[in-house]
Enzyme design. Structure first.
Site, mmCIF file in Angstrom:
data_model
loop_
_atom_site.group_PDB
_atom_site.id
_atom_site.type_symbol
_atom_site.label_atom_id
_atom_site.label_comp_id
_atom_site.label_asym_id
_atom_site.label_seq_id
_atom_site.Cartn_x
_atom_site.Cartn_y
_atom_site.Cartn_z
ATOM 1 N N GLU A 187 0.858 -1.192 0.000
ATOM 2 C CA GLU A 187 0.000 0.000 0.000
ATOM 3 C C GLU A 187 0.892 1.239 0.000
ATOM 4 O OE1 GLU A 187 -3.507 -0.245 2.200
ATOM 5 O OE2 GLU A 187 -3.908 1.904 2.198
ATOM 6 N N ARG A 188 0.656 2.116 -0.962
ATOM 7 C CA ARG A 188 1.461 3.336 -1.117
ATOM 8 C C ARG A 188 2.944 3.012 -1.285
ATOM 9 N NH1 ARG A 188 -3.120 5.805 -2.341
ATOM 10 N NH2 ARG A 188 -4.606 5.633 -0.645
ATOM 11 N N GLU A 311 -10.515 4.617 8.937
ATOM 12 C CA GLU A 311 -10.638 4.242 7.526
ATOM 13 C C GLU A 311 -11.162 2.812 7.344
ATOM 14 O OE1 GLU A 311 -6.704 5.196 5.953
ATOM 15 O OE2 GLU A 311 -7.256 7.296 5.750
ATOM 16 N N ARG A 344 -1.692 3.634 16.795
ATOM 17 C CA ARG A 344 -1.643 4.829 15.952
ATOM 18 C C ARG A 344 -2.757 5.816 16.296
ATOM 19 N NH1 ARG A 344 -2.176 3.918 10.332
ATOM 20 N NH2 ARG A 344 -0.483 5.288 9.721
ATOM 21 N N ARG A 361 -11.400 17.446 10.577
ATOM 22 C CA ARG A 361 -10.612 16.220 10.761
ATOM 23 C C ARG A 361 -9.326 16.481 11.560
ATOM 24 N NH1 ARG A 361 -8.306 12.682 5.672
ATOM 25 N NH2 ARG A 361 -6.481 11.815 6.698
ATOM 26 N N ASP A 390 -2.530 14.265 7.172
ATOM 27 C CA ASP A 390 -2.063 13.018 6.585
ATOM 28 C C ASP A 390 -0.888 13.232 5.630
ATOM 29 O OD1 ASP A 390 -1.901 10.436 5.765
ATOM 30 O OD2 ASP A 390 -3.787 10.393 4.658
ATOM 31 N N GLU A 412 5.303 9.609 13.636
ATOM 32 C CA GLU A 412 5.282 8.834 12.394
ATOM 33 C C GLU A 412 5.554 9.777 11.211
ATOM 34 O OE1 GLU A 412 2.137 5.779 11.829
ATOM 35 O OE2 GLU A 412 1.853 6.649 9.844
ATOM 36 N N GLU A 418 4.035 9.302 -0.675
ATOM 37 C CA GLU A 418 2.638 9.191 -1.098
ATOM 38 C C GLU A 418 2.081 10.509 -1.642
ATOM 39 O OE1 GLU A 418 0.012 7.967 2.034
ATOM 40 O OE2 GLU A 418 -1.773 8.192 0.786
ATOM 41 N N TRP A 567 -13.996 13.294 3.627
ATOM 42 C CA TRP A 567 -12.609 12.993 4.007
ATOM 43 C C TRP A 567 -11.947 14.101 4.819
ATOM 44 C CZ3 TRP A 567 -10.590 8.264 3.729
ATOM 45 C CH2 TRP A 567 -11.215 7.342 2.899
HETATM 46 O O1 GCW Z 1 -2.397 8.391 4.028
HETATM 47 C C1 GCW Z 1 -3.291 7.381 4.236
HETATM 48 C C2 GCW Z 1 -3.059 6.445 3.124
HETATM 49 C C3 GCW Z 1 -3.589 5.068 3.401
HETATM 50 C C4 GCW Z 1 -2.986 4.609 4.708
HETATM 51 C C5 GCW Z 1 -3.401 5.572 5.800
HETATM 52 C C6 GCW Z 1 -2.775 5.226 7.137
HETATM 53 C C7 GCW Z 1 -2.375 2.379 5.284
HETATM 54 O O2 GCW Z 1 -3.630 6.978 1.978
HETATM 55 O O3 GCW Z 1 -3.216 4.246 2.344
HETATM 56 O O4 GCW Z 1 -3.379 3.305 5.008
HETATM 57 O O5 GCW Z 1 -2.955 6.863 5.473
HETATM 58 O O6 GCW Z 1 -1.783 5.873 7.485
HETATM 59 O O7 GCW Z 1 -3.273 4.364 7.813
#
Ligand code: GCW
Length: 842
Positions: A187-188, A311, A344, A361, A390, A412, A418, A567
């Protein structure tokens, strides 16, 4: 193949009798900054006094690793094979061992400052009358770090004759996370398939896993979570544990613990329970047994990473429980074994009401976790993304770092790019990370730097540190772009020492990766250290967030994608103004989550720094920034400047031709040329969008004004048809042309300017579901041809697929007919956007 020595003779013309320039040998990129390139003869003199023997005091596997690495590095760089000895020989030697073992030979020997658990000491001492080079530490792992530091010095041409240096890591937790899935996808991830997994299991061949562990150890990383935080419960199934153990065994040799991301509903999904309520005694028992079984196989297992209630991931909210309830249930199971829970703080509702001006958010992490401060077990770490949203190109620091004073925290960071160009754009992130780490939270009105909070110095919780989401893959260069590895290197270096400047990190990395030529070091470091601001400039300046397509790839421009959905990445741009009001007085109240002095700064637009202004305030486009420019003019200018500077990377890089091996040279050049084109795509999309929204023209008349462009839809078309592009701003003029005729289509136009030498840019779309081909003719002469076979994250025409091809130095005369022939392939219809013609530079 010629040996390096023979090649050198050939290059000097000694054997052939002629003198000619020798191309540098192609290099493997697997070794990244650990390539230990042979050092040239004159520089080698400096290390002539290096002993011929190496002694290891002790026989642990990690000391063996350290010894092997030292021998490998010295042999490769200096052409000298160190003799491995068990006992001190009657000559000088390099001595590796813990301080206790060295003190058994030289009682009373001690370093000038404490070594800590993982620090090391490099020093020269007389042992039995011989001047020895000592690499020592309190632990074997510290010795390994010392060996890497010594080898790095040699590779970077540093003097090691009078060493007396103690280094200690700033924080205990220096982890990377991999978001790898069992099917081998990441993922990413932008660097190929998983190095760990394929087809639902662990790979048979661990070559890359071993190489990765070595790279991580060399920068002091001491933990790795190996699977996606959107976790598959399969990782905890009993028959899978031996597979995990295989990975753990490889990492252990390099002093790295592994952790596993878990799905909190596992006890129900794979454990046969009818609940995953963290307070249910059966559940507590389940986790206890699971932990016991894991530790039986992996005694140094690191622990679990948890993404919950986020998510779509299951979490304690299902049972009305808190993150503390969930984290503690697991933490108690891990505690007897020394394991950790990384919980997290990326918990938020992605179905927010966008019409409610109070919903935000950015507030979520603090609102949820701050009230729980002090309720977590001491082996729980709250893993907090550096910003409240994010990993955007620019965000303020998450206020949660100031809100947890009785809880372990880790920051983190995202090494995988990404939201910052996905390794197709150069974007050196240590520049951003240093700003984040240096931010002063002003708690109790005192200087409170984020780096001291996350290292545990401020509140003294038992643990703290940095976690970097790395997502390396099977690609030869690990991350997909050879220059992107500077981000992984920089992450490790900053988690070891957050006071290192971005330039120091960039220079170190360049020397290790490309050699010590002063032109290479200064040019490439300069490109690296500025690249984050350049990327910000042509994507989302002023705290707008990245302005990328947040509903799709997170790659190309998508200004409106963040609006009118749940979002919560809103920038709230309308016809009057732009920005999100997060003040206490009139906005969402987010600003109130900071300490008073910081909140005071962000509460007023006057005292909010320009670079985050629109994250905190909604202002009219005519609002005047501290720079004296209006917001709208800044948006235009920063996009033009950013794209211009991205174009300059190509020139800077070209100045290094011959100083870098041809393979890496041309690989990087192609990427920088692509980036220069895509920066223009970004520039035009964002500028035109804001021009239409604001109605305010660019004072410099650039936006919407492209006299050197011929739109494809305005050309003479044979078989090509005109299509609308959605969203409109992702193509020039909102339209493009496509060809569905399998035998091809033609677009042509007459050149109307004076004769001369010109650069022609062909803007086309390169989707990943077809390999169309293009041929360009001037009159009847073919001047260029190519196949659009890049692997961009795009199945349709738009901002992700838009690409520019440059034909340089083309001689044109007035009246010449320029003709482009496109041949479609599968679902890619040889799409074209425009042609831009500029005189060649002098
Ligand atoms: O930035 C977002 C990403 C998701 C990711 C999420 C996260 C793993 O688009 O792909 O999921 O953050 O950090 O949990």
């Amino acid at each position: 193949m010629k040996t390096p020595k023979l090649r050198a003779l050939f290059c000097l013309g000694v054997l052939s009798g002629t003198v000619y320039a020798c191309p540098l040998a192609a290099e493997s990129t697997h070794d990244a900054w650990l390539r230990y390139a042979p050092i040239d003869r004159t520089a080698r003199e400096k290390y002539a006094s290096l002993p011929a023997a190496v002694v290891v005091l002790g026989d642990s596997p990690m000391l063996g690793t350290a010894q092997g690495e030292l021998i490998r590095g010295v042999r490769s760089m200096l052409g000298k094979t160190l003799r491995a000895e068990k006992n001190l020989p009657r000559e000088k030697a390099v001595v590796l061992g813990t301080l206790a073992s060295i003190q058994s030979i030289v009682p009373g020997l001690s370093a000038s400052s404490p070594l800590g658990e993982e620090g090391f000491w490099l020093t020269a001492e007389n042992l039995h009358g011989f001047r020895c080079l000592i690499v020592t530490a309190m632990t074997d792992r510290g010795v390994l770090y010392g060996v890497f530091a010594l080898l790095s010095k040699i590779a970077r041409d540093e003097d090691i004759s009078a060493l007396n240096e103690v280094q200690q890591p700033n924080a205990r937790l220096r982890w990377v996370d991999q978001w790898d899935n069992l099917d081998g996808g990441i993922e990413r991830g932008y660097g190929g398939r998983s190095i760990f997994f394929e087809d639902g299991g662990v790979r048979a061949d661990f070559t890359r896993v071993r190489e990765y562990a070595r790279l991580l150890a060399s920068i002091g990383v001491n933990g790795c979570a190996i699977n996606n935080v959107n976790a598959n419960p399969r990782f905890l199934e009993e028959d899978f544990l031996p597979q995990l153990a295989r990975i753990a065994d490889v990492f252990r040799e390099w002093g790295i613990r592994i952790a596993v991301s878990i799905d909190l509903s596992s006890p129900k999904v794979i454990g046969g329970l009818d609940t995953f309520d963290p307070l249910d005694p059966r559940l507590i028992q389940w986790w206890r047994e699971k932990a016991n079984n894991i530790y039986r196989r992996i005694p140094n297992f690191g622990g679990f990473v948890v993404k919950a209630d986020s998510e779509g991931q299951p979490g304690p909210s299902t049972y009305g429980r808190t993150p503390a309830d969930a984290a503690n249930a697991i933490a108690r199971a891990l505690k007897p074994h020394g394991g950790i829970v990384f919980y997290r703080a990326f918990v938020y509702d992605h179905h927010l009401n966008w019409q409610d001006p109070k919903s935000d958010r950015a507030r979520a992490a603090y609102d949820i976790f701050q009230p729980l401060d002090g309720e977590f077990e001491d082996n729980v770490i709250i893993q907090i993304k550096h910003g409240p949203i994010d990993f955007q190109v620019r965000e303020p620091v998450s206020p949660l770092f100031g809100g947890l004073r009785h809880t372990n925290v880790a920051m983190e960071l995202q090494i995988t790019q990404e939201y910052t160009g996905q390794q197709r754009h150069l974007c050196f992130l240590p520049s951003m990370w240093r700003e984040v780490l240096d931010f002063d939270l002003r708690l109790n009105r005192d200087r409170t730097l984020v780096k001291d909070v996350v290292s545990g110095k401020t509140f003294r919780p038992p643990m703290g540190g940095l976690v970097g989401v790395a997502n390396v893959g099977m690609d030869a260069s690990w991350l997909g772009h050879p220059l992107a590895m500077a981000n992984l290197y920089g992450f490790g270096r900053l988690s070891w020492n957050p006071d290192l400047s971005p330039r120091t990190i960039a220079e170190e990395w360049t020397r290790l990766t490309f050699g010590n030529d002063p032109a290479v070091v200064s040019t490439l470091s300069e490109m690296q250290v500025n690249s984050w601001r350049v990327y910000e400039g042509y994507t989302g300046p002023l705290g707008l967030q990245t302005l990328t397509d947040i509903l799709g790839s997170h790659y190309g421009p998508g200004v409106e994608s963040s609006e009118r959905n749940g979002w919560g990445q809103w920038h709230r741009a309308d016809h009057e103004g732009v920005g999100m009001d997060r003040t206490v007085a009139t906005g969402t109240g987010y600003v109130g989550q900071y300490s008073l002095p910081v909140a005071k700064m962000y509460e007023s637009s006057e005292s909010t720094p320009d670079e985050v202004l629109l994250f905190f305030h909604h202002v009219p486009y005519t609002y005047v920034l501290k720079s004296g420019k209006t917001v709208i003019q800044h948006i235009y200018d920063s996009h033009y400047e950013g794209a211009e500077r991205a174009a300059q990377y190509v020139h800077h890089w070209k100045s290094l031709r011959g100083l870098i091996d041809e393979q890496r040279y041309s690989d990087v050049l192609a990427r920088l040329e692509y980036q220069a084109g895509h920066a223009i795509v970004w520039r035009d999309a964002v500028c035109n969008w804001f021009f239409r929204a604001s109605g305010i023209p660019d004072a410099k008349h650039r936006v919407g004004n492209y006299p050197d462009r011929v739109e494809a839809e305005a050309m003479q078309l044979a078989n090509y048809s005109i299509v609308d592009v959605v969203p409109w701003e992702n193509s020039s003029g909102g339209k493009a042309i496509e060809c569905v005729q399998p035998r091809g289509c033609t677009a042509s136009f007459r050149f109307t300017r004076d004769a001369g030498s010109y650069e022609i840019d062909i803007a086309y779309f390169d989707q990943n579901n077809g390999d169309s081909s293009f041929r360009v003719f001037v009159g009847d002469q073919l001047v260029d041809e190519w196949v659009a076979n890049d692997t961009l994250p795009a199945r349709k025409i738009g901002g992700d697929s838009s690409t520019r091809r440059r034909i340089r130095g083309l001689a044109l005369r007035k009246g010449d007919k320029i003709r482009i022939v496109g041949i479609p392939d599968r679902e890619e219809h040889a799409p074209l956007d425009y042609v831009e013609i500029d005189p060649s530079p002098e």
